[in-house]
Motif scaffolding. Sequence first.
Motif, PDB file in Angstrom:
ATOM      1  N   ALA A   1      13.179  18.435  12.648  1.00  0.00           N
ATOM      2  CA  ALA A   1      11.966  18.583  13.691  1.00  0.00           C
ATOM      3  C   ALA A   1      10.737  18.558  13.062  1.00  0.00           C
ATOM      4  N   GLY A   2       9.746  17.514  12.828  1.00  0.00           N
ATOM      5  CA  GLY A   2       8.843  18.513  12.303  1.00  0.00           C
ATOM      6  C   GLY A   2       8.419  19.018  11.154  1.00  0.00           C
ATOM      7  N   TYR A   3       9.325  17.675  10.191  1.00  0.00           N
ATOM      8  CA  TYR A   3       9.726  18.292   9.150  1.00  0.00           C
ATOM      9  C   TYR A   3       9.698  16.165   8.393  1.00  0.00           C
ATOM     10  N   PRO A   4       8.963  15.616   8.348  1.00  0.00           N
ATOM     11  CA  PRO A   4       8.826  14.667   7.772  1.00  0.00           C
ATOM     12  C   PRO A   4       8.106  13.999   5.828  1.00  0.00           C
ATOM     13  N   VAL A   5       9.171  13.294   6.086  1.00  0.00           N
ATOM     14  CA  VAL A   5       8.831  12.571   4.560  1.00  0.00           C
ATOM     15  C   VAL A   5       8.077  10.658   4.778  1.00  0.00           C
ATOM     16  N   VAL A   6       7.440  10.865   4.196  1.00  0.00           N
ATOM     17  CA  VAL A   6       7.149   9.343   3.652  1.00  0.00           C
ATOM     18  C   VAL A   6       6.148   9.400   2.655  1.00  0.00           C
ATOM     19  N   TRP A   7       7.241   7.522   2.353  1.00  0.00           N
ATOM     20  CA  TRP A   7       7.033   7.129   1.247  1.00  0.00           C
ATOM     21  C   TRP A   7       5.872   5.597   0.733  1.00  0.00           C
ATOM     22  N   ALA A   8       4.734   5.858   0.415  1.00  0.00           N
ATOM     23  CA  ALA A   8       4.165   4.065  -0.040  1.00  0.00           C
ATOM     24  C   ALA A   8       3.968   3.934  -1.043  1.00  0.00           C
ATOM     25  N   ALA A   9       4.952   2.838  -1.468  1.00  0.00           N
ATOM     26  CA  ALA A   9       5.439   2.327  -3.098  1.00  0.00           C
ATOM     27  C   ALA A   9       3.868   1.392  -2.597  1.00  0.00           C
ATOM     28  N   PHE A  10       3.159   1.117  -3.815  1.00  0.00           N
ATOM     29  CA  PHE A  10       2.454  -0.620  -4.104  1.00  0.00           C
ATOM     30  C   PHE A  10       2.112  -0.796  -5.206  1.00  0.00           C
ATOM     31  N   ASP A  11       1.904  -2.403  -4.802  1.00  0.00           N
ATOM     32  CA  ASP A  11       1.928  -3.156  -6.221  1.00  0.00           C
ATOM     33  C   ASP A  11       0.310  -2.527  -6.972  1.00  0.00           C
ATOM     34  N   GLY A  12       0.398  -2.158  -7.704  1.00  0.00           N
ATOM     35  CA  GLY A  12      -0.673  -1.788  -8.645  1.00  0.00           C
ATOM     36  C   GLY A  12      -0.849  -0.491  -9.378  1.00  0.00           C
ATOM     37  N   GLY A  13      -1.320   0.177 -10.263  1.00  0.00           N
ATOM     38  CA  GLY A  13      -1.780   1.004 -11.019  1.00  0.00           C
ATOM     39  C   GLY A  13      -1.493   2.770 -11.045  1.00  0.00           C
ATOM     40  N   HIS A  14      -2.607   3.229 -11.550  1.00  0.00           N
ATOM     41  CA  HIS A  14      -2.538   4.531 -11.488  1.00  0.00           C
ATOM     42  C   HIS A  14      -3.938   5.072 -10.415  1.00  0.00           C
ATOM     43  N   THR A  15      -3.831   4.458  -9.315  1.00  0.00           N
ATOM     44  CA  THR A  15      -5.387   5.074  -8.170  1.00  0.00           C
ATOM     45  C   THR A  15      -4.227   5.111  -7.562  1.00  0.00           C
ATOM     46  N   PRO A  16      -6.039   6.162  -6.315  1.00  0.00           N
ATOM     47  CA  PRO A  16      -5.437   6.620  -4.706  1.00  0.00           C
ATOM     48  C   PRO A  16      -5.687   5.872  -4.057  1.00  0.00           C
ATOM     49  N   GLY A  17      -6.618   4.873  -4.491  1.00  0.00           N
ATOM     50  CA  GLY A  17      -7.353   3.615  -3.503  1.00  0.00           C
ATOM     51  C   GLY A  17      -6.696   2.272  -3.692  1.00  0.00           C
ATOM     52  N   PRO A  18      -5.134   2.120  -4.162  1.00  0.00           N
ATOM     53  CA  PRO A  18      -5.158   0.619  -4.359  1.00  0.00           C
ATOM     54  C   PRO A  18      -5.521  -0.489  -2.921  1.00  0.00           C
ATOM     55  N   ILE A  19      -6.315  -1.647  -2.768  1.00  0.00           N
ATOM     56  CA  ILE A  19      -6.283  -2.706  -1.939  1.00  0.00           C
ATOM     57  C   ILE A  19      -5.297  -3.941  -2.185  1.00  0.00           C
ATOM     58  N   ASP A  20      -4.761  -4.395  -1.168  1.00  0.00           N
ATOM     59  CA  ASP A  20      -3.826  -5.029  -2.108  1.00  0.00           C
ATOM     60  C   ASP A  20      -4.128  -6.547  -1.918  1.00  0.00           C
ATOM     61  N   SER A  21      -5.318  -6.973  -2.315  1.00  0.00           N
ATOM     62  CA  SER A  21      -5.844  -7.813  -2.870  1.00  0.00           C
ATOM     63  C   SER A  21      -5.761  -8.331  -4.445  1.00  0.00           C
ATOM     64  N   GLY A  22      -6.130  -6.474  -4.614  1.00  0.00           N
ATOM     65  CA  GLY A  22      -5.903  -6.651  -6.284  1.00  0.00           C
ATOM     66  C   GLY A  22      -7.130  -5.016  -6.484  1.00  0.00           C
TER      67      GLY A  22
END
Length: 434
Positions: free
Chosen positions: A267-288
């Motif tokens: 409780a209070g210690y979540p882990v979230v993993w966000a994987a995206f179709d893209g390369g080396h960026t912190p700001g991917p957009i799904d449309s490319g």
Amino acid sequence: MFHQHTARRRSLLALAAATTALLLGAAGIAFGGPTAGEVGTAAATAGCGKAPTLASGQHTISSGGQNRSYILRLPPNYDSSRQYRLFVGFHWLNGTANDVDSGGADGYNWSYYGLRRLADTANNGTIFVAPQGNNNGWANPGGQDLTFVDDLLKQLDAALCIDTAQRFAGGFSYGGAMSYEVACARATVFRAVIAYSGAQLSGCDGGSQPIAYMGVHGVSDSVLNISQGRALRDRFVRNNGCTAQNAPEPAAGSRTHIITAYSGCRAGYPVVWAAFDGGHTPGPIDSGGDGWRTWTSGEVWKFITQFGGSGPTTTTTTTTTTTTTPPGGTTCRVTDVISAWNSGLTSNITIANTGTTPISGWSLVFTLPGGQTITSGWNATYSPTSGQVTATNAAYNADIAPNASVTVGFQANHTGNTAAPTSFTLNGQACGTA
């Protein structure tokens, strides 16, 4: 946009790991991070109730025999009687503190990875700070960058009113590596960290204590392979007592992202993993491509504002729908994050297929509150521009695989009502609003 590194591989090969850690009590940092049975317990810093002795702008500090610098960004109308959330934003290799603070080419919209804009929308509840790494990186030799973080927090605690149960850190690439070092070494000081496309480059002193953790990584990252990001994540899957799993990731070319919240965590210690179709960026957009309209800002903001404390609570409008069954046996979840200003707003809507059947072609119907009129949109077509609106998929995001999602959005004018729609209908079936 992000001033990404031009000699990444050569520079990353020579990095030195941190070998020492400071005794935190001696450093004078107020402990307020979660401990067993005390998740969310807040403690005021020495700067509470006093006139601030630091102002927004660039500052220097002596740390480990060096002069180090950072940029501080106080919220408008800072009030020393109010305990504020703190976010420490680390820059990438060959980036600078100014890049993080200014938002680069995208300006205010991307300041502190888009979080400053959301914080201002959320009643100005966050103090932001961008430290400057030596040689525009975070090699952390001998623990010097970790010492810098300690000394920085000590100075901020003395000068400002900060909720010590609401300290967060995040960064991209090399900054993600430094965020990971903070997670390993300062799990009782920081509440949570976010690593955008990170790897173990700055060390991992300690690394045995739980801390809330979010990783964001592209499946086609050619600079820091996604396997390196998974390794960072898996340490805190173990430390936080989460149930191990192979989190689903989108296929290359799918133009989607998948967000997994691990189950079984303490409780209070979540882990979230966000994987995206893209390369080396912190700001991917799904449309490319990438840009400030990325879905990552809203997801990270949602992650860090879930934690309790005595600081201000967010008032960002976030509507999350319950899981229901549209035609075809699929299930859906919709999240709408509104960011508003004087007479305009943006809406980022994520449509997730949480079922086992693919969605092939979709229409999302919702009704805009009175006074809102769409002026532009992305990743979907919108008709009409006010009242009951139908958002229809683009050619490249018509299919939503099980456990995948697409993000669409629009910009609108408003006359005072900045609320999100109260309900959404996917392919003729109401998704239901929580």
